[in-house]
Structure formats: structure tokens, C-alpha cells
Design a protein around this motif. Structure first.
Motif, mmCIF file in Angstrom:
data_model
loop_
_atom_site.group_PDB
_atom_site.id
_atom_site.type_symbol
_atom_site.label_atom_id
_atom_site.label_comp_id
_atom_site.label_asym_id
_atom_site.label_seq_id
_atom_site.Cartn_x
_atom_site.Cartn_y
_atom_site.Cartn_z
ATOM 1 N N GLN A 144 22.425 4.349 0.351
ATOM 2 C CA GLN A 144 21.334 5.045 0.974
ATOM 3 C C GLN A 144 20.285 5.532 0.377
ATOM 4 O OE1 GLN A 144 23.882 8.414 2.672
ATOM 5 N NE2 GLN A 144 24.603 6.876 4.444
ATOM 6 N N GLY A 145 20.502 5.702 -0.816
ATOM 7 C CA GLY A 145 19.334 6.194 -1.763
ATOM 8 C C GLY A 145 18.380 4.992 -1.859
ATOM 9 N N LEU A 146 18.965 3.957 -1.966
ATOM 10 C CA LEU A 146 17.921 2.754 -1.973
ATOM 11 C C LEU A 146 17.161 2.690 -0.846
ATOM 12 C CD1 LEU A 146 19.468 -0.806 -2.760
ATOM 13 C CD2 LEU A 146 17.582 -0.751 -1.189
ATOM 14 N N VAL A 147 17.846 2.489 0.226
ATOM 15 C CA VAL A 147 16.953 2.678 1.704
ATOM 16 C C VAL A 147 16.201 3.744 1.766
ATOM 17 C CG1 VAL A 147 17.203 2.702 4.163
ATOM 18 C CG2 VAL A 147 18.821 1.397 2.924
ATOM 19 N N ALA A 148 16.383 5.017 1.421
ATOM 20 C CA ALA A 148 15.521 6.293 1.670
ATOM 21 C C ALA A 148 14.391 6.038 0.748
ATOM 22 C CB ALA A 148 16.249 7.434 1.321
ATOM 23 N N GLY A 149 14.767 5.705 -0.397
ATOM 24 C CA GLY A 149 13.533 5.553 -1.412
ATOM 25 C C GLY A 149 12.408 4.603 -0.975
ATOM 26 N N HIS A 150 13.024 3.514 -0.686
ATOM 27 C CA HIS A 150 12.266 2.620 -0.267
ATOM 28 C C HIS A 150 11.153 2.644 0.981
ATOM 29 C CE1 HIS A 150 11.060 -1.218 2.306
ATOM 30 N NE2 HIS A 150 11.084 -1.718 1.068
ATOM 31 N N ASN A 151 11.978 3.240 1.973
ATOM 32 C CA ASN A 151 11.224 3.731 3.305
ATOM 33 C C ASN A 151 10.431 4.928 3.170
ATOM 34 O OD1 ASN A 151 12.674 1.750 4.365
ATOM 35 N ND2 ASN A 151 14.126 2.871 5.577
ATOM 36 N N ALA A 152 10.728 5.825 2.127
ATOM 37 C CA ALA A 152 9.673 6.881 1.914
ATOM 38 C C ALA A 152 8.325 6.534 1.368
ATOM 39 C CB ALA A 152 10.355 7.832 1.009
ATOM 40 N N VAL A 153 8.258 5.384 0.961
ATOM 41 C CA VAL A 153 6.879 4.977 0.452
ATOM 42 C C VAL A 153 6.409 3.797 1.006
ATOM 43 C CG1 VAL A 153 7.419 6.046 -1.921
ATOM 44 C CG2 VAL A 153 7.849 3.713 -1.730
ATOM 45 N N THR A 154 6.973 3.279 1.921
ATOM 46 C CA THR A 154 6.542 2.205 2.908
ATOM 47 C C THR A 154 6.157 2.388 4.374
ATOM 48 O OG1 THR A 154 8.762 1.247 3.062
ATOM 49 C CG2 THR A 154 7.490 0.459 1.295
ATOM 50 N N PRO A 155 5.294 1.721 5.101
ATOM 51 C CA PRO A 155 5.019 1.946 6.512
ATOM 52 C C PRO A 155 6.296 1.586 7.079
ATOM 53 C CG PRO A 155 3.644 0.117 5.586
ATOM 54 C CD PRO A 155 4.401 0.903 4.408
ATOM 55 N N SER A 165 0.725 -1.203 -0.017
ATOM 56 C CA SER A 165 -0.082 0.065 0.147
ATOM 57 C C SER A 165 0.736 1.232 0.064
ATOM 58 C CB SER A 165 -0.879 -0.048 1.324
ATOM 59 O OG SER A 165 -1.442 1.099 1.373
ATOM 60 N N THR A 166 0.484 2.230 -0.865
ATOM 61 C CA THR A 166 1.309 3.569 -0.836
ATOM 62 C C THR A 166 0.306 4.551 -0.955
ATOM 63 O OG1 THR A 166 1.540 3.354 -3.485
ATOM 64 C CG2 THR A 166 3.198 2.212 -2.182
ATOM 65 N N SER A 167 -0.792 4.322 -0.682
ATOM 66 C CA SER A 167 -1.680 5.332 -0.655
ATOM 67 C C SER A 167 -1.454 6.496 0.063
ATOM 68 C CB SER A 167 -3.119 4.776 -0.806
ATOM 69 O OG SER A 167 -3.096 4.346 0.499
ATOM 70 N N ALA A 168 -0.859 6.342 1.237
ATOM 71 C CA ALA A 168 -0.510 7.414 2.348
ATOM 72 C C ALA A 168 0.584 8.323 1.769
ATOM 73 C CB ALA A 168 -0.457 6.624 3.487
ATOM 74 N N TYR A 222 4.549 17.696 -1.161
ATOM 75 C CA TYR A 222 4.915 16.443 -1.143
ATOM 76 C C TYR A 222 4.061 15.806 0.047
ATOM 77 C CZ TYR A 222 7.661 17.908 3.171
ATOM 78 O OH TYR A 222 7.767 18.355 4.214
ATOM 79 N N ASP A 223 4.206 14.203 -0.213
ATOM 80 C CA ASP A 223 3.769 13.454 0.961
ATOM 81 C C ASP A 223 5.034 12.808 1.793
ATOM 82 O OD1 ASP A 223 0.749 13.420 0.662
ATOM 83 O OD2 ASP A 223 1.114 12.702 -1.368
ATOM 84 N N ALA A 224 5.988 12.456 1.010
ATOM 85 C CA ALA A 224 7.191 12.108 1.426
ATOM 86 C C ALA A 224 8.398 12.774 0.755
ATOM 87 C CB ALA A 224 7.503 10.794 1.382
#
Lengths: 70, 402
Positions: B302-313, B2-5, B103-105
Motif C-alpha cells: 500500500q505504501g508503494l501505491v500511495a507514494g506513487h499516486n500522491a505524486v501523479t495525476p 510531471s510532478t509540478s502540481a 503539503y501539496d500531497a
């Protein structure tokens, strides 16, 4: 099944990708990157995606099923 | 997933960390918008080549991704030539030189910039190098110049000195320590790297502080603390980098040298993430802050982690576990650093190359190789396997003690 697409003109053998997916990638004795499997399944998809994204010279890409390599 | 948030992801900074954040967000299932804001007008390019091949050739480095791939495949909206100027966290608005972006994230990946020369650029006779454009301009300046002074013998300064030499300049490299990387990697490596410069014909002045830079006709006079005056036609200032985070002042985002974050690359605002040279990871399991590891491979990881976490709970967040790694090329010699240095080191010879192995309390922590690709690869494997002792690592290597 997905596959790696290696741009050998970019790859400099840094080996960062190997840390992310040691069961899919290796460096040989000359420091050249070796793809240990031609294709991989869903179970390895996350590790493969990470391996491609940690490459500091953007030499590695994951291509999905049916995606034409260029 | 879910990425609606998190329907709108905005990434500030179009270097490798920013591009990786965008790709990683898509891999994590983000189907909302992604806006990539970049201060430079160029598409994301290979920044490590700025002071290597680009400076030698006088041509821009290659792009990491082409326009079609970024816009078409990744669905990224590009806002290049646009600079972040402020952040309103309450209304989730990024202020830029070209208007506001909601932005949301948010991922901050604005990198680091060279520390400016305290005496200014003396009408273009003193330069710093960060961008592809800087490299192209400096290539023109260095070509045909006889005497060049490079201040700072870190990785960047050393690469510039090497390129200037290859372009035919007579190079003096001015360094505060006893050689390159002394502060981070100790005296033994610094002395070894100093010899690389000297063998190649670069004049390396160590233990030297610059007292002043002044115009002297068509030249620049570099006055050192020792009283020596070096006159040159051009000076390159390469004394470290710093992250320009003035645009975050007053935003409430915690900033020290860089933007403070955890190993999940999240800041004190759970909607704001950071990656690359702008990030300063603070260990959450202890009071000691990890040293900043500013490198291309860290930017990617770090880009990999930041991008993933920015759109996941938060429950599914990943964390950075990447082994620090850097590489550099001077006078066609390849220098690779893996892991972290520590006070104790062992030096091994490998064929025509050398390996400096670092250990702490009997445990291998890292290594720097000079033309020692195979050994560096083996050290990387040992670090990945963990629990290897420095002595074990030394025995593992094909080389012999120096």
C-alpha cells in the motif's frame, strides 16, 4: 541495464516479490530467492522496482547502471 | 512525468509503509521535497521483529534504511520524534508537536497501536508491545520472571508468549476463543495452533474472559470469568490493535476503524492518501467493505501505491492488487498465511508441517502453513494464476490429507 541487489541475510523467502515480477524472480524448492536474470532492461524496470518495494523485510533493492553495490 | 502540481510530499508515519511511499514517489519521478514525520525517534526499523527477535535478544531491530540512504539517496527530510496533532485541509497544513508543515500531497501511514489494558499498567506490571523500546524493556522484565500472563493469543500475543517461554518464564496465555486466530481463520486452525502452545509447555487457557486485573503485593492477580485467579509477576496485554486517528477528528477526512480509502489508497480528499495499518480500504465496486488486512506485506504494497499516486495525476494511478500475507514464528515454528481464509478448509500434512487450505464455492482463497514453506509458495503461485479450485490445489500439494 539495471540489476537486483539481494541482501540474503535479510531475505526470509516470503515470496511477495515473486508476485510482482514472476518473470524476474522465483523461489527454489528450499524457499530461497533466485534471481532469474542477472540484469534487466527498461521494459522490466517498473516490475522490478515494485518487486523491491513490496518486500516486507526490505531485502531487495534495484541498482541502476553504474551504481556500485555495497 | 510531471510532478509540478505536487511539489511537496509529506508522509506521516515512519514505518515500512511510509518509507515505501517515499521510495515509490521518487521512482514515479517526484523531484519535489519529501518530509517524513515519525512519532518515534528511531529510524524506520523492522517492526515484525519487535515481538520476535528483538524481544528475544533485548535489542532494537535493524533499520529498513540507513540515514544516508534516506537523506542522501532519497532526499528525505526527516522529522523524527514528531507527532501529528491535526490537519487543516483547506490550507494544506499538517499540525505537529513541533509546528506546522505545509503539503501539496499527504500520505497518512501512522499504523496501529495496541489496545490499552482497561485496568491501566498497574505501575509497570502490565505492558503492551508496539515499539522497539517496548521490546527492549519487556525483555528485561521477562528475563528472570517466573510467572507471566499474556492476554490475547493472536499473532502478537502468541509471539510474546513464545519469547517469554524462551526467556525462561512460566507462561499462561489467556484467550477468548478456542485457540489463536479462531475469529479470522476458523476452529480447525485455532485448535491446531493451540496445540503448538501446549506442546511447547505454555499453559493456554481458552474460552476465557478477563474480569479484572488487580495488584496483589508485588504481583498481579488476573481474575477470569470462570472464577479462576492467576497470579503473575507480569502481565502483557495483547488484545488487538487500533489506529489512533484522533488527530484527524474535525479534519473532514472520513475515518471508521481506519482511514477510509479506495484501492488507489486515496481518501475522500484527493490530496490525502493512506497506507498500512492506518488504512481501511473500501471496495468501490460494491457495498461490502473489504476486511482490513493489517500486515507488513500489506504496508509495503500500500505504501508503494500511495507514494506513487500522491505524486501523479489520477489518470495514471495504480491500485493495490497485493495478495494478503502474514508470517509469524512461535517456538521456532514458522506460520505463514497467504490469501484470505474462508469457512471451508482442508488440512494436509507436508513432511513435518501442516497446511490449512481455504476454499469458497470450490475456489481456492488462501492457506495457512505451519512449517510448510514449499506448499505456501505453491498456494501463492496458484492464487497468482487464479481460477484454481480447492480440490485441485489439494491434489497439487505434495502432502496427503491429515
Amino acid at each position: 541495464m539495471s540489476a537486483f541487489e539481494l541482501d540474503s541475510s535479510r531475505c526470509e523467502g516470503h515470496g511477495v516479490c515473486v508476485d510482482a515480477a514472476p518473470h524476474l524472480l522465483a523461489l527454489d524448492d528450499e524457499g530461497e530467492l533466485v534471481l532469474l536474470a542477472e540484469t534487466f532492461g527498461d521494459a522490466d524496470a517498473d516490475a522490478a522496482a515494485d518487486a523491491a518495494l513490496v518486500c516486507p523485510v526490505a531485502a531487495l533493492r534495484v541498482v541502476g547502471p553504474g551504481e556500485a553495490s555495497s | 512525468m510531471s510532478t509540478s502540481a505536487r511539489s511537496s510530499l509529506v508522509i506521516v508515519g515512519a514505518g515500512l509503509a511510509g518509507v515505501r511511499a517515499a521510495e515509490s514517489a521518487r521512482n514515479a519521478g517526484h523531484d519535489g521535497s519529501i518530509v517524513l514525520v515519525g512519532a518515534e525517534t528511531a529510524l524506520p526499523y523492522e517492526r515484525p521483529q519487535v515481538t520476535k527477535e528483538a524481544l528475544l535478544a533485548g535489542a532494537s531491530p535493524r533499520h529498513y534504511v540507513e540515514h544516508d540512504q534516506l537523506v542522501g539517496r532519497l532526499g528525505v527530510q526527516l522529522r523524527l520524534g514528531t507527532r501529528a496533532t491535526g490537519l487543516d485541509r483547506r490550507r494544506r497544513l499538517l499540525r505537529t508537536s513541533d509546528g506546522k508543515i505545509g503539503y501539496d500531497a499527504l500520505v497518512v501511514a501512522t499504523g496501529a497501536q495496541p489496545t490499552p489494558c482497561p485496568w491501566g499498567n498497574l505501575d509497570g506490571q502490565v505492558s503492551t508491545v508496539r515499539t522497539a523500546r517496548d521490546a527492549v524493556l519487556l525483555h528485561r522484565v521477562l528475563t528472570g520472571r517466573r510467572r507471566v500472563v499474556v492476554v490475547g493469543a493472536g499473532l502478537i500475543g502468541s509471539e510474546i508468549a513464545s519469547a517469554a517461554q524462551a526467556l525462561g518464564a512460566e507462561v499462561t496465555l489467556v484467550e477468548r476463543g478456542c485457540g489463536p486466530l479462531e475469529a479470522s481463520h476458523g476452529r480447525s486452525l485455532a485448535e491446531h495452533l493451540a496445540r503448538l502452545h501446549r506442546t511447547a509447555g505454555t499453559r493456554l487457557v481458552t474460552g476465557a474472559a478477563v474480569n479484572s486485573l488487580v495488584r496483589a503485593g508485588a504481583s498481579v492477580a488476573v481474575d477470569l470469568g470462570s472464577g479462576e485467579r492467576i497470579v503473575a509477576e507480569h502481565v502483557v496485554w495483547a488484545v488487538g490493535v487500533r489506529s489512533d486517528l484522533g488527530w484527524l477528528v474535525g479534519s473532514g477526512i472520513r475515518v471508521a476503524e481506519g482511514v477510509l480509502c479506495t484501492t488507489a489508497m486515496v481518501t475522500n480528499d484527493p490530496a490525502v492518501f493512506v497506507a498500512g495499518d492506518a488504512a481501511q480500504v473500501v471496495a468501490t465496486d460494491g457495498p461490502q467493505a473489504a476486511p482490513r488486512s493489517m500486515s507488513q506485506s500489506m504496508a509495503a504494497a500500500q505504501g508503494l501505491v500511495a507514494g506513487h499516486n500522491a505524486v501523479t495525476p489520477p489518470g495514471s494511478w495504480s491500485r493495490t492488487t497485493a495478495t494478503p500475507y502474514f508470517w509469524s514464528t512461535w517456538y521456532d515454528r514458522r506460520i505463514q498465511g497467504v490469501g484470505v481464509p474462508s469457512a471451508r478448509s482442508t488440512v494436509l500434512q507436508e513432511g513435518g508441517g501442516t497446511l490449512h487450505l481455504y476454499e469458497h464455492r470450490g475456489r481456492l482463497t488462501g492457506a495457512v502453513g505451519i512449517d510448510a514453506k514449499a506448499s505456501v509458495r505453491r498456494v501463492r503461485e496458484l492464487l497468482r494464476e487464479g481460477s484454481s479450485s480447492g480440490a485441485h490445489a489439494a491434489r497439487e500439494m505434495t502432502g496427503r490429507p491429515a
